[in-house]
Design an enzyme around this catalytic site. Structure first.
Site, mmCIF file in Angstrom:
data_model
loop_
_atom_site.group_PDB
_atom_site.id
_atom_site.type_symbol
_atom_site.label_atom_id
_atom_site.label_comp_id
_atom_site.label_asym_id
_atom_site.label_seq_id
_atom_site.Cartn_x
_atom_site.Cartn_y
_atom_site.Cartn_z
ATOM 1 N N ASP A 10 90.875 30.426 43.537
ATOM 2 C CA ASP A 10 91.038 29.774 42.232
ATOM 3 C C ASP A 10 92.344 30.164 41.552
ATOM 4 O O ASP A 10 92.446 30.129 40.323
ATOM 5 C CB ASP A 10 89.855 30.105 41.298
ATOM 6 C CG ASP A 10 88.515 29.873 41.959
ATOM 7 O OD1 ASP A 10 88.294 28.744 42.425
ATOM 8 O OD2 ASP A 10 87.697 30.812 42.023
ATOM 9 N N HIS A 34 89.612 22.920 44.215
ATOM 10 C CA HIS A 34 90.793 23.190 43.408
ATOM 11 C C HIS A 34 91.054 22.001 42.491
ATOM 12 O O HIS A 34 90.643 20.880 42.763
ATOM 13 C CB HIS A 34 92.023 23.515 44.263
ATOM 14 C CG HIS A 34 92.268 22.567 45.387
ATOM 15 N ND1 HIS A 34 92.028 22.896 46.702
ATOM 16 C CD2 HIS A 34 92.714 21.296 45.408
ATOM 17 C CE1 HIS A 34 92.336 21.874 47.480
ATOM 18 N NE2 HIS A 34 92.757 20.892 46.719
#
Length: 429
Positions: free
Chosen positions: A13, A41
């Site tokens: 992340d 994402h």
């Protein structure tokens, strides 16, 4: 022209999608070399947010061919839901190609993932339950179903028959679940065959021939360094190698053809799921980072654990991957803090560790040693050079560069694609 690898330098992340999307307009191929739909994402283009899971971030770059590499495990239903969702919003996905050697996630993989997590109880890893681990287990155990198998129903059936002899024993006798029928799994996969067939390619040849033509190939690793099955915080890891070496294996591009390895790091640290996290914050500051940074999982919506930047982990990640550059993201999230701690070492049972402890037991008990840096209050989202940043923000960036041992070539100062300071060209330099 070069092959470039983008790698998460923390626990995922970090903003790899933004980095890939930033470069996507200047590259010819964008490759996802590992992972599955267990890691998402987010890419923001023109103020519009796109959440991607299986598709490479380059799918939003119309001039780049997107490739799902041989190291990926693909849930075909999830893949086409993602494709259809993008096309409904006007995106063009016709430039997607899929390696014939990528493996497929079957319904029984998802069931096994979910029941095994419950079976482990307190020792559960905290997987997304999407069948990624069991699919990789079958890949290594030579029971896997590959994308190319949907091109020949008889071969597909033979492979499923072999796999279900083992899987049904586990499901029925150990986990008290129903057995899967061969016909239902064959029908499930063949239901996607017509849509998959035009996309299937020999990705190794495709990418190497592109490099021979001096085209630019960008490989975007999924997950991150500390989720790597070999180099991560084992057993709280994924089932593949999302480090730079894994990008080579998962794409079929040889390591000598890779000229740039770009590590992506947040200006602080986050983690999803179980596992050690030395700088984790459990107070209002942790909640502030989570809220301001929008730290909630793309796939699950789970709140991410948050903590300060860890320079010890940064140095180790640079070694493992051979980073040539760092891209620091979400610097803007720290705006408004009067003081910003950075972990520069650990203490374990009274002993100082300036580098990563050798054992996971020591890392699990590591207590961070902090150095504090003054914060800033000015809005930095409009900054387009380091000189545009407040002095304290500049000093913070330079400190991270010095402590990580790797040059910082880009800094993210906001959520949009354009909210980026490019210190040096990530392709030409």
């Amino acid at each position: 022209m070069p092959a470039i690898v983008i790698v998460g330098a923390q626990w995922g992340d970090e903003g790899k999608g933004k980095a890939t999307d930033l470069l996507g307009g200047r590259v010819d191929y964008v490759v996802k070399p590992n992972g599955g739909n267990n890691a998402g994402h987010t890419v923001v283009v023109g103020g519009e947010k796109f959440e991607l899971k299986l598709l490479p971030a380059g799918i939003l770059s119309p001039n780049a061919t997107s490739v799902i590499g041989n190291g990926v495990v693909i849930n075909p239903q999830a893949l086409f839901e993602e494709i259809d969702g993008l096309e409904a919003r006007g995106a063009d996905t016709s430039h997607l190609r899929i390696s014939a050697n990528a493996h497929l996630v079957a319904p029984y993989h998802q069931t096994l993932d979910q029941v095994s997590e419950r079976f482990l109880g307190k020792r559960a890893i905290g997987t997304t339950g999407r069948g990624i681990g069991p699919t990789y287990m079958d890949k290594v155990g030579r029971l896997g179903i590959r994308v190319q198998d949907v091109l020949d129903e008889s071969i597909l059936r033979q492979k499923i028959e072999g796999a279900l002899r083992q899987k049904n024993e586990l499901l029925v006798k150990l986990y008290n679940r129903r057995a899967f029928e061969v016909d239902e799994i064959v029908e499930y996969f063949m239901g996607f065959a017509d849509r998959l067939a035009p996309m299937i390619v020999d990705s190794t040849r495709l990418l190497n021939e592109a490099l021979d033509r001096d085209e630019v190939v960008l490989m975007e690793g999924g997950q991150a360094t500390y989720l790597d099955v070999d180099h991560g915080t084992y057993p709280f890891v994924t089932s593949s190698n999302p480090t730079a070496g894994g990008a080579s294996v998962g794409s079929g591009v040889g390591p000598t053809r890779i000229t740039r390895v770009i590590g992506i790091q947040k200006a602080y640290t986050t983690r999803v799921g179980a596992g050690p996290f030395p700088t984790e914050l459990f107070d209002e500051m942790g909640e502030r980072l989570r809220t301001t940074g929008g730290e909630f999982g793309v796939n699950t919506g789970r709140p991410r654990r948050t903590g300060w930047y860890d320079a010890v982990m940064a140095r180790q990640a640079a070694r493992i991957n051979g980073f040539t550059d760092l891209f620091i993201t979400k610097l803007d999230v720290l705006t408004g803090l009067s003081e910003i701690p950075v972990c520069v070492a650990y203490e374990v049972d009274g002993q100082r560790f300036d580098e990563m402890p050798m054992t996971q037991s020591d890392f699990h008990h590591a207590v961070p040693v902090y150095e504090n840096f003054p914060g800033w209050t000015e809005d930095i989202t409009g900054a387009r050079s380091l000189e545009d940043l407040p002095k304290n923000a500049q000093d913070y960036v330079h400190a991270l560069e010095a402590m990580s041992g790797c040059r910082i070539s880009a800094v993210g100062v906001g959520p949009d694609r354009d909210d980026t300071i490019v210190v040096r060209d990530l392709i030409a330099d």
